[in-house]
Design a protein around this motif. Sequence first.
Motif, PDB file in Angstrom:
ATOM      1  N   SER A 282       3.339 -10.266  14.803  1.00  0.00           N
ATOM      2  CA  SER A 282       4.459 -10.383  13.855  1.00  0.00           C
ATOM      3  C   SER A 282       5.221  -9.062  13.770  1.00  0.00           C
ATOM      4  O   SER A 282       5.550  -8.588  12.680  1.00  0.00           O
ATOM      5  N   GLY A 283       5.487  -8.463  14.928  1.00  0.00           N
ATOM      6  CA  GLY A 283       6.170  -7.175  14.939  1.00  0.00           C
ATOM      7  C   GLY A 283       5.298  -6.038  14.447  1.00  0.00           C
ATOM      8  O   GLY A 283       5.802  -5.013  13.975  1.00  0.00           O
ATOM      9  N   TYR A 284       3.972  -6.174  14.593  1.00  0.00           N
ATOM     10  CA  TYR A 284       3.052  -5.160  14.079  1.00  0.00           C
ATOM     11  C   TYR A 284       3.291  -3.785  14.696  1.00  0.00           C
ATOM     12  O   TYR A 284       3.160  -2.758  14.032  1.00  0.00           O
ATOM     13  N   GLY A 285       3.639  -3.763  15.988  1.00  0.00           N
ATOM     14  CA  GLY A 285       3.827  -2.485  16.660  1.00  0.00           C
ATOM     15  C   GLY A 285       4.968  -1.676  16.073  1.00  0.00           C
ATOM     16  O   GLY A 285       4.916  -0.440  16.043  1.00  0.00           O
ATOM     17  N   PHE A 286       5.999  -2.352  15.597  1.00  0.00           N
ATOM     18  CA  PHE A 286       7.140  -1.653  14.999  1.00  0.00           C
ATOM     19  C   PHE A 286       6.877  -1.331  13.527  1.00  0.00           C
ATOM     20  O   PHE A 286       7.211  -0.246  13.056  1.00  0.00           O
ATOM     21  N   THR A 287       6.277  -2.272  12.793  1.00  0.00           N
ATOM     22  CA  THR A 287       5.972  -2.021  11.388  1.00  0.00           C
ATOM     23  C   THR A 287       4.988  -0.862  11.242  1.00  0.00           C
ATOM     24  O   THR A 287       5.060  -0.088  10.285  1.00  0.00           O
ATOM     25  N   ALA A 288       4.079  -0.722  12.215  1.00  0.00           N
ATOM     26  CA  ALA A 288       3.076   0.345  12.151  1.00  0.00           C
ATOM     27  C   ALA A 288       3.713   1.730  12.238  1.00  0.00           C
ATOM     28  O   ALA A 288       3.106   2.717  11.806  1.00  0.00           O
ATOM     29  N   ILE A 289       4.915   1.822  12.792  1.00  0.00           N
ATOM     30  CA  ILE A 289       5.629   3.103  12.808  1.00  0.00           C
ATOM     31  C   ILE A 289       5.882   3.560  11.369  1.00  0.00           C
ATOM     32  O   ILE A 289       5.689   4.729  11.024  1.00  0.00           O
ATOM     33  N   ILE A 290       6.308   2.615  10.524  1.00  0.00           N
ATOM     34  CA  ILE A 290       6.559   2.943   9.121  1.00  0.00           C
ATOM     35  C   ILE A 290       5.242   3.251   8.412  1.00  0.00           C
ATOM     36  O   ILE A 290       5.176   4.120   7.538  1.00  0.00           O
ATOM     37  N   VAL A 291       4.184   2.528   8.786  1.00  0.00           N
ATOM     38  CA  VAL A 291       2.863   2.775   8.204  1.00  0.00           C
ATOM     39  C   VAL A 291       2.432   4.214   8.465  1.00  0.00           C
ATOM     40  O   VAL A 291       1.971   4.917   7.554  1.00  0.00           O
ATOM     41  N   ALA A 292       2.575   4.656   9.712  1.00  0.00           N
ATOM     42  CA  ALA A 292       2.185   6.023  10.070  1.00  0.00           C
ATOM     43  C   ALA A 292       3.040   7.048   9.339  1.00  0.00           C
ATOM     44  O   ALA A 292       2.544   8.091   8.898  1.00  0.00           O
ATOM     45  N   TRP A 293       4.328   6.750   9.189  1.00  0.00           N
ATOM     46  CA  TRP A 293       5.235   7.698   8.532  1.00  0.00           C
ATOM     47  C   TRP A 293       4.928   7.820   7.050  1.00  0.00           C
ATOM     48  O   TRP A 293       4.924   8.913   6.503  1.00  0.00           O
ATOM     49  N   LEU A 294       4.680   6.680   6.395  1.00  0.00           N
ATOM     50  CA  LEU A 294       4.348   6.715   4.968  1.00  0.00           C
ATOM     51  C   LEU A 294       3.024   7.446   4.746  1.00  0.00           C
ATOM     52  O   LEU A 294       2.843   8.103   3.715  1.00  0.00           O
ATOM     53  N   ALA A 295       2.114   7.366   5.707  1.00  0.00           N
ATOM     54  CA  ALA A 295       0.818   8.047   5.608  1.00  0.00           C
ATOM     55  C   ALA A 295       0.933   9.536   5.886  1.00  0.00           C
ATOM     56  O   ALA A 295      -0.090  10.237   5.884  1.00  0.00           O
ATOM     57  N   LYS A 296       2.142  10.026   6.135  1.00  0.00           N
ATOM     58  CA  LYS A 296       2.366  11.442   6.464  1.00  0.00           C
ATOM     59  C   LYS A 296       1.515  11.875   7.658  1.00  0.00           C
ATOM     60  O   LYS A 296       0.985  12.982   7.707  1.00  0.00           O
ATOM     61  N   LEU A 297       1.373  10.956   8.617  1.00  0.00           N
ATOM     62  CA  LEU A 297       0.653  11.200   9.865  1.00  0.00           C
ATOM     63  C   LEU A 297      -0.812  11.581   9.629  1.00  0.00           C
ATOM     64  O   LEU A 297      -1.402  12.303  10.423  1.00  0.00           O
ATOM     65  N   ASN A 298      -1.372  11.087   8.544  1.00  0.00           N
ATOM     66  CA  ASN A 298      -2.803  11.240   8.278  1.00  0.00           C
ATOM     67  C   ASN A 298      -3.457   9.882   8.523  1.00  0.00           C
ATOM     68  O   ASN A 298      -3.183   8.923   7.800  1.00  0.00           O
ATOM     69  N   PRO A 299      -4.327   9.753   9.539  1.00  0.00           N
ATOM     70  CA  PRO A 299      -4.907   8.444   9.869  1.00  0.00           C
ATOM     71  C   PRO A 299      -5.606   7.768   8.697  1.00  0.00           C
ATOM     72  O   PRO A 299      -5.540   6.545   8.557  1.00  0.00           O
ATOM     73  N   LEU A 300      -6.275   8.552   7.852  1.00  0.00           N
ATOM     74  CA  LEU A 300      -7.013   7.964   6.742  1.00  0.00           C
ATOM     75  C   LEU A 300      -6.074   7.283   5.751  1.00  0.00           C
ATOM     76  O   LEU A 300      -6.403   6.238   5.183  1.00  0.00           O
ATOM     77  N   TYR A 301      -4.893   7.843   5.558  1.00  0.00           N
ATOM     78  CA  TYR A 301      -3.940   7.275   4.610  1.00  0.00           C
ATOM     79  C   TYR A 301      -3.291   5.995   5.135  1.00  0.00           C
ATOM     80  O   TYR A 301      -2.639   5.268   4.366  1.00  0.00           O
ATOM     81  N   THR A 302      -3.446   5.717   6.442  1.00  0.00           N
ATOM     82  CA  THR A 302      -2.876   4.469   6.973  1.00  0.00           C
ATOM     83  C   THR A 302      -3.578   3.247   6.398  1.00  0.00           C
ATOM     84  O   THR A 302      -3.023   2.139   6.453  1.00  0.00           O
ATOM     85  N   VAL A 303      -4.772   3.430   5.848  1.00  0.00           N
ATOM     86  CA  VAL A 303      -5.459   2.310   5.202  1.00  0.00           C
ATOM     87  C   VAL A 303      -4.631   1.822   4.014  1.00  0.00           C
ATOM     88  O   VAL A 303      -4.397   0.618   3.837  1.00  0.00           O
ATOM     89  N   LEU A 304      -4.149   2.756   3.205  1.00  0.00           N
ATOM     90  CA  LEU A 304      -3.342   2.401   2.034  1.00  0.00           C
ATOM     91  C   LEU A 304      -1.936   1.951   2.436  1.00  0.00           C
ATOM     92  O   LEU A 304      -1.433   0.940   1.938  1.00  0.00           O
ATOM     93  N   SER A 305      -1.307   2.705   3.322  1.00  0.00           N
ATOM     94  CA  SER A 305       0.052   2.338   3.717  1.00  0.00           C
ATOM     95  C   SER A 305       0.054   1.034   4.515  1.00  0.00           C
ATOM     96  O   SER A 305       1.001   0.247   4.435  1.00  0.00           O
ATOM     97  N   GLY A 306      -1.031   0.784   5.283  1.00  0.00           N
ATOM     98  CA  GLY A 306      -1.141  -0.474   6.013  1.00  0.00           C
ATOM     99  C   GLY A 306      -1.236  -1.655   5.070  1.00  0.00           C
ATOM    100  O   GLY A 306      -0.605  -2.701   5.281  1.00  0.00           O
ATOM    101  N   LEU A 307      -2.010  -1.510   3.997  1.00  0.00           N
ATOM    102  CA  LEU A 307      -2.100  -2.569   2.984  1.00  0.00           C
ATOM    103  C   LEU A 307      -0.749  -2.790   2.311  1.00  0.00           C
ATOM    104  O   LEU A 307      -0.354  -3.926   2.042  1.00  0.00           O
ATOM    105  N   PHE A 308      -0.044  -1.691   2.028  1.00  0.00           N
ATOM    106  CA  PHE A 308       1.253  -1.792   1.363  1.00  0.00           C
ATOM    107  C   PHE A 308       2.243  -2.601   2.197  1.00  0.00           C
ATOM    108  O   PHE A 308       2.890  -3.536   1.708  1.00  0.00           O
ATOM    109  N   PHE A 309       2.365  -2.259   3.476  1.00  0.00           N
ATOM    110  CA  PHE A 309       3.345  -2.953   4.312  1.00  0.00           C
ATOM    111  C   PHE A 309       2.869  -4.334   4.729  1.00  0.00           C
ATOM    112  O   PHE A 309       3.691  -5.228   4.987  1.00  0.00           O
ATOM    113  N   ALA A 310       1.553  -4.539   4.792  1.00  0.00           N
ATOM    114  CA  ALA A 310       1.046  -5.890   5.011  1.00  0.00           C
ATOM    115  C   ALA A 310       1.433  -6.770   3.828  1.00  0.00           C
ATOM    116  O   ALA A 310       1.788  -7.946   3.999  1.00  0.00           O
TER     117      ALA A 310
END
Length: 359
Positions: A282-310
């Motif tokens: 469902s366009g995950y590859g493009f949405t994940a760009i925003i996930v990484a950016w919101l996480a400030k490029l910290n992999p651990l924070y992608t858990v929260l930003s991933g839930l937000f954009f999901a």
Amino acid sequence: MIHVTSTDRYRITRWRVVMTNILSLAAGLGVISIIFMIAGVNPLFAISEIFQGSFGSVYGFKETVTKAIPLILIGAGLTLAFRAKFWNIGAEGQLLMGAIFATWTGLAFGDTLPSWGIIPLMFAAGFLGGALWGIIPAILKIKYAINEVISTLMLNYICAHILTMLIVGPWKGSTRFGFPGTDSLPEAAILSVIPGSRIHYVTLILALACAAILTMIIYWTRFGYEARVVGENPEAGKYAGIDFLKTTLVLMAISGGLAGMAGVGEVAGIHQYLGYPDSMSSGYGFTAIIVAWLAKLNPLYTVLSGLFFAGILVGGDAIQISLGLPAATVDIVNGTLLIFLIMGDYFLNHKISITFSTP
């Protein structure tokens, strides 16, 4: 006359980072509200419906977690590439390539191997497929100075057409009644889910583990240090003897490999066969760009930003039904938020000064 100057900020506090993210999201939601009003929809009601549809019920939350799994995996991998200033826009193709490799593995060996043997093999194959697709633009950039934004983006379309060729040609299943798609994966090759949901928990565990492991790699290992130096100060990296080719190849193998693992989760956990590219992701590859950016490029924070954009993806589906809005609404919301997050990141790292002078 008005003079606008920009200078780098050398002292950025954690509080400033948090407030910048909050203000960026608030500004983005403000613009999205204007768009809703233009469409004749009450913006407060529409935004509340999005989050009510994704987090306001047990079913909605389970669907949000399901869609967060690929976003966390891909987003965590993208943080590594982006830290090295390698702009990987090809995670969508890397996900599809992982799904292709995993499908072949499952169909070839799923009937002869037990579940505990075929599942790890499929994830390994998916990682390999995504990694190989990620290495290609890395070689093109280092060896031939080809811009990675263009090469990774174009490889998305190439991979999508390869997948389509397979499912309408040599891999077309005999049980599909003439429709494009492979045969269903054998029972042993299908990922188990949490009862009453579509959450394939093996991939969820892998996503959380990868986010934690990548965080340790970035901040506590020599390779993580080299990746950061390559991105922040290439000249210093060359002076220090960092092998740019090796570092770029490894980080893109990891980034592409995690996207490939997300493809395994989608094909073996959700669809259970390989179909059209648009149905696999469902366009995950493009949405994940925003996930990484919101996480400030910290992999651990992608858990929260991933839930937000999901949640936005799930809630976006809800408002299509309840408010009759087009499917593109979710893309508008995601794109607007990405623009404001990028703007916020610029103002976080730069100080803007405005001075006036007489001619």
